[in-house]
Design a protein around this motif. Sequence first.
Motif, PDB file in Angstrom:
ATOM      1  N   PRO A 144     -91.722 -29.139 -23.461  1.00 16.73           N
ATOM      2  CA  PRO A 144     -90.703 -29.697 -24.347  1.00 16.73           C
ATOM      3  C   PRO A 144     -91.143 -29.613 -25.811  1.00 16.73           C
ATOM      4  CG  PRO A 144     -92.014 -31.468 -23.422  1.00 16.73           C
ATOM      5  CD  PRO A 144     -92.537 -30.204 -22.814  1.00 16.73           C
ATOM      6  N   PHE A 145     -90.227 -29.183 -26.668  1.00 17.43           N
ATOM      7  CA  PHE A 145     -90.553 -29.104 -28.086  1.00 17.43           C
ATOM      8  C   PHE A 145     -90.752 -30.525 -28.618  1.00 17.43           C
ATOM      9  CE2 PHE A 145     -89.472 -29.181 -32.592  1.00 17.43           C
ATOM     10  CZ  PHE A 145     -90.283 -28.147 -33.071  1.00 17.43           C
ATOM     11  N   ILE A 146     -91.860 -30.712 -29.322  1.00 13.68           N
ATOM     12  CA  ILE A 146     -92.195 -32.053 -29.843  1.00 13.68           C
ATOM     13  C   ILE A 146     -92.446 -31.952 -31.341  1.00 13.68           C
ATOM     14  CG2 ILE A 146     -93.842 -33.973 -29.762  1.00 13.68           C
ATOM     15  CD1 ILE A 146     -94.483 -33.203 -26.881  1.00 13.68           C
ATOM     16  N   ASP A 147     -91.795 -32.820 -32.102  1.00 15.42           N
ATOM     17  CA  ASP A 147     -92.123 -33.036 -33.510  1.00 15.42           C
ATOM     18  C   ASP A 147     -91.920 -34.521 -33.755  1.00 15.42           C
ATOM     19  OD1 ASP A 147     -92.338 -33.325 -36.233  1.00 15.42           O
ATOM     20  OD2 ASP A 147     -91.172 -31.545 -36.727  1.00 15.42           O
ATOM     21  N   ASN A 148     -92.999 -35.280 -33.657  1.00 16.07           N
ATOM     22  CA  ASN A 148     -92.871 -36.743 -33.722  1.00 16.07           C
ATOM     23  C   ASN A 148     -92.509 -37.252 -35.110  1.00 16.07           C
ATOM     24  OD1 ASN A 148     -95.349 -36.171 -34.917  1.00 16.07           O
ATOM     25  ND2 ASN A 148     -96.311 -38.061 -34.168  1.00 16.07           N
ATOM     26  N   TYR A 149     -92.451 -36.347 -36.126  1.00 17.35           N
ATOM     27  CA  TYR A 149     -92.031 -36.757 -37.470  1.00 17.35           C
ATOM     28  C   TYR A 149     -90.512 -36.662 -37.590  1.00 17.35           C
ATOM     29  CZ  TYR A 149     -91.395 -36.684 -42.538  1.00 17.35           C
ATOM     30  OH  TYR A 149     -90.972 -36.936 -43.823  1.00 17.35           O
ATOM     31  N   LYS A 150     -89.957 -35.531 -37.197  1.00 14.35           N
ATOM     32  CA  LYS A 150     -88.503 -35.363 -37.270  1.00 14.35           C
ATOM     33  C   LYS A 150     -87.795 -36.086 -36.130  1.00 14.35           C
ATOM     34  CE  LYS A 150     -88.140 -31.029 -39.843  1.00 14.35           C
ATOM     35  NZ  LYS A 150     -87.567 -29.655 -39.850  1.00 14.35           N
ATOM     36  N   ARG A 186     -94.332 -32.737 -17.649  1.00 11.64           N
ATOM     37  CA  ARG A 186     -95.018 -31.478 -17.971  1.00 11.64           C
ATOM     38  C   ARG A 186     -96.532 -31.655 -17.832  1.00 11.64           C
ATOM     39  NH1 ARG A 186     -93.715 -26.435 -17.786  1.00 11.64           N
ATOM     40  NH2 ARG A 186     -91.685 -27.052 -18.677  1.00 11.64           N
ATOM     41  N   GLY A 187     -97.021 -32.825 -18.232  1.00  8.86           N
ATOM     42  CA  GLY A 187     -98.456 -33.102 -18.100  1.00  8.86           C
ATOM     43  C   GLY A 187     -98.907 -33.095 -16.653  1.00  8.86           C
ATOM     44  N   MET A 188     -98.060 -33.656 -15.756  1.00  8.47           N
ATOM     45  CA  MET A 188     -98.402 -33.649 -14.332  1.00  8.47           C
ATOM     46  C   MET A 188     -98.451 -32.232 -13.783  1.00  8.47           C
ATOM     47  SD  MET A 188     -96.634 -36.935 -12.465  1.00  8.47           S
ATOM     48  CE  MET A 188     -94.956 -36.523 -12.968  1.00  8.47           C
ATOM     49  N   PHE A 189     -97.506 -31.403 -14.178  1.00 13.92           N
ATOM     50  CA  PHE A 189     -97.511 -30.004 -13.739  1.00 13.92           C
ATOM     51  C   PHE A 189     -98.772 -29.291 -14.233  1.00 13.92           C
ATOM     52  CE2 PHE A 189     -92.774 -30.281 -13.149  1.00 13.92           C
ATOM     53  CZ  PHE A 189     -92.785 -29.900 -11.813  1.00 13.92           C
ATOM     54  N   ASN A 190     -99.122 -29.531 -15.478  1.00 16.14           N
ATOM     55  CA  ASN A 190    -100.318 -28.888 -16.031  1.00 16.14           C
ATOM     56  C   ASN A 190    -101.578 -29.328 -15.291  1.00 16.14           C
ATOM     57  OD1 ASN A 190     -98.811 -27.517 -17.967  1.00 16.14           O
ATOM     58  ND2 ASN A 190     -99.099 -29.110 -19.530  1.00 16.14           N
ATOM     59  N   GLY A 228    -101.487 -42.062 -37.955  1.00 10.01           N
ATOM     60  CA  GLY A 228    -100.317 -41.682 -38.744  1.00 10.01           C
ATOM     61  C   GLY A 228    -100.157 -40.180 -38.880  1.00 10.01           C
ATOM     62  N   ALA A 229    -100.499 -39.429 -37.842  1.00 13.67           N
ATOM     63  CA  ALA A 229    -100.467 -37.968 -37.914  1.00 13.67           C
ATOM     64  C   ALA A 229     -99.187 -37.422 -37.288  1.00 13.67           C
ATOM     65  CB  ALA A 229    -101.684 -37.386 -37.209  1.00 13.67           C
ATOM     66  N   ARG A 230     -98.866 -36.217 -37.698  1.00 16.91           N
ATOM     67  CA  ARG A 230     -97.709 -35.503 -37.152  1.00 16.91           C
ATOM     68  C   ARG A 230     -98.192 -34.564 -36.047  1.00 16.91           C
ATOM     69  NH1 ARG A 230     -93.430 -32.113 -40.953  1.00 16.91           N
ATOM     70  NH2 ARG A 230     -91.856 -31.622 -39.340  1.00 16.91           N
ATOM     71  N   PHE A 231     -97.456 -34.510 -34.946  1.00 20.70           N
ATOM     72  CA  PHE A 231     -97.834 -33.663 -33.807  1.00 20.70           C
ATOM     73  C   PHE A 231     -96.654 -32.760 -33.471  1.00 20.70           C
ATOM     74  CE2 PHE A 231     -97.999 -32.620 -29.310  1.00 20.70           C
ATOM     75  CZ  PHE A 231     -99.323 -32.247 -29.124  1.00 20.70           C
ATOM     76  N   ILE A 232     -96.942 -31.433 -33.405  1.00 23.56           N
ATOM     77  CA  ILE A 232     -95.882 -30.468 -33.085  1.00 23.56           C
ATOM     78  C   ILE A 232     -96.344 -29.592 -31.930  1.00 23.56           C
ATOM     79  CG2 ILE A 232     -94.497 -28.533 -33.921  1.00 23.56           C
ATOM     80  CD1 ILE A 232     -94.717 -29.655 -36.718  1.00 23.56           C
ATOM     81  N   ASN A 233     -95.519 -29.540 -30.893  1.00 22.56           N
ATOM     82  CA  ASN A 233     -95.743 -28.661 -29.749  1.00 22.56           C
ATOM     83  C   ASN A 233     -94.587 -27.670 -29.683  1.00 22.56           C
ATOM     84  OD1 ASN A 233     -96.841 -27.831 -27.063  1.00 22.56           O
ATOM     85  ND2 ASN A 233     -94.890 -28.713 -26.358  1.00 22.56           N
ATOM     86  N   LYS A 251     -99.456 -24.354 -29.408  1.00 24.51           N
ATOM     87  CA  LYS A 251     -98.428 -23.521 -28.780  1.00 24.51           C
ATOM     88  C   LYS A 251     -97.772 -24.221 -27.589  1.00 24.51           C
ATOM     89  CE  LYS A 251     -97.843 -18.941 -26.646  1.00 24.51           C
ATOM     90  NZ  LYS A 251     -97.568 -19.387 -25.264  1.00 24.51           N
ATOM     91  N   SER A 252     -98.587 -24.923 -26.782  1.00 22.71           N
ATOM     92  CA  SER A 252     -98.048 -25.640 -25.627  1.00 22.71           C
ATOM     93  C   SER A 252     -98.976 -26.785 -25.286  1.00 22.71           C
ATOM     94  CB  SER A 252     -97.905 -24.705 -24.416  1.00 22.71           C
ATOM     95  OG  SER A 252     -99.173 -24.345 -23.910  1.00 22.71           O
ATOM     96  N   LEU A 253     -98.451 -27.769 -24.569  1.00 21.31           N
ATOM     97  CA  LEU A 253     -99.269 -28.907 -24.159  1.00 21.31           C
ATOM     98  C   LEU A 253    -100.448 -28.466 -23.309  1.00 21.31           C
ATOM     99  CD1 LEU A 253     -96.507 -31.549 -23.302  1.00 21.31           C
ATOM    100  CD2 LEU A 253     -98.045 -31.550 -25.275  1.00 21.31           C
ATOM    101  N   ALA A 254    -100.260 -27.406 -22.529  1.00 27.81           N
ATOM    102  CA  ALA A 254    -101.333 -26.909 -21.663  1.00 27.81           C
ATOM    103  C   ALA A 254    -102.525 -26.403 -22.478  1.00 27.81           C
ATOM    104  CB  ALA A 254    -100.814 -25.793 -20.759  1.00 27.81           C
TER     105      ALA A 254
END
Length: 541
Positions: A131-137, A150-154, A122-127, A98-101
């Motif tokens: 920030p919305f992340i889809d490393n495949y698309k 965002r990671g620093m804030f978390n 070789g995996a797909r990651f979706i957050n 759902k979120s990086l946090a």
Amino acid sequence: MARIRKNRENHAPAEPLWKIGLYIRLSKEDGNAHESESIVNQEKILRDFVDGYFEAGTFIIVDVFADDGLTGTDKQRPEFQRLEKCIASKAINCMILKSLARGFRNLADQQKFLEEFIPAHGARFINLSAPFIDNYKNPRSASGLEVPIRGMFNEQFAAQTSEEIRKTFKMKRERGEFIGAFAPYGLKKSPSDKNKLLIDENAAQVVRNIFDWFVNKGYSKRGIAQRLNQMGVPNPAEYKRKGGLKYQNPNTSVNDGMWTSATVARILQNQMYIGLMVQGKYRVISYKVHTQVNVPEGEWFVVPNTHEAIINKETFDKAQALHARDTRTANAQKEVHMFSGFVRCADCQKAMHRKTVRQYVYYFCRSYEDKKICTKHAIRLDKLEHIVLTVIRKHIRLIDNLSQVMAHIHNAPSAHNESTQLTNALKTAKKQLNQHNDVADSLYMDWKSGDITKEEYRRLKSKVAEQLQQLEQNIAYLTEAIQGLADDTGSAHPYLADFLKYRNIQTLSRGIIVALIDRIWVHEDGAVTIDLNYSEMLCTY
């Protein structure tokens, strides 16, 4: 012109392209027997996203990985680790959260996972969240500037939250409010106030038995553990789980529900049973490093009279004194010897060693026996018993209020209470035996009807047979214990009846030694000095 023959081979349906693993995490302070509602909501959000984002037939949700009640800075989250293994083995090739946090509260861990672990396998990651992340698309979405920000804030949020929680916990500990996820064995959280403890009577009676057997009956810690196992009493961890609590500790995976001498020892030393709220024995190094370290006793939070005591302080203090003594037993014995831990050499102060010589039992100085230093300081057991009994008789004659002496000597639970406990344990064991017999009978029919395979039938039959054998042993032990208790009803200990009838003690037992004596000193010339618990006088013979 040659005719071209088309290949009409049949092809099996292609495996779904995306094998999805949904990751969910929720931090919460309190242990709970039921799955958190927020966990359920997170899963619904992720499933709704998958149904709308992926084309039908291009995906399959392999599993849901949920860490409930764990912080994102904890690197030992079992479900997150399981997800990593599934990605590494290719059982899952698409991770969605759902979120990086939810996945990370540590910037370094986040970036290493996104920049090294995911690409390496070789995996797909979706957050889903910003920030919305889809490393495949969009491969750049996982390496954009907003991701580490965002990671620093978390991470900063985790640090601030940790500090606030520490302050809150400190105030609660100082006020004597319980802040643990699970109450100690024998106690339970109040339904109306989770920071207040009440007595859990079922487990509390086991605690009382443990102290009684150790202090008054002369049982060793190993002997107590064996007796509880024979009675079919689940150990503290198993008791919590059977009560519906999601209890976990570092040894959960190897805990078989059986009592051990170490578990008994922890109960005998727990000050919570005398009404003290003792907290802060351990602390984690930091919000990033969750390793626990011991805290010096002087820094513990100890608040008296916060809850009802299960054990009176006098009995507890006796248990601590006995625990500090050398009271080891042979492997085949459950009870320690009457004088075990009490007899010492008057010169070198070391514990005396009991040994049989020509059909007589003697005490020898351990330093002489082991290292040939000091001298023998030998005394025969029957002579020692006579001296101790004589001293105790003279001491009692100096006491005006005999009823107070009896309160110190004999403070054991009534035979009726113990009989009731044994009877209830026997009923439970017989009921479980009938249930296991029914299961054993139904397994054959399940195999013949095809509900289970032959291999499953053999495995289950073997397991049920082991359980039946253990239950039959427990029933035999409980039946014998109940009969033995019935034979002794009304007499209690022999020395008790003699004392009341003749105003004198005729025989010794472990209970009276514990109640009246602190140390027995044996001198080289055979003289004995006895330090009594309830008198400043020293008697020498």
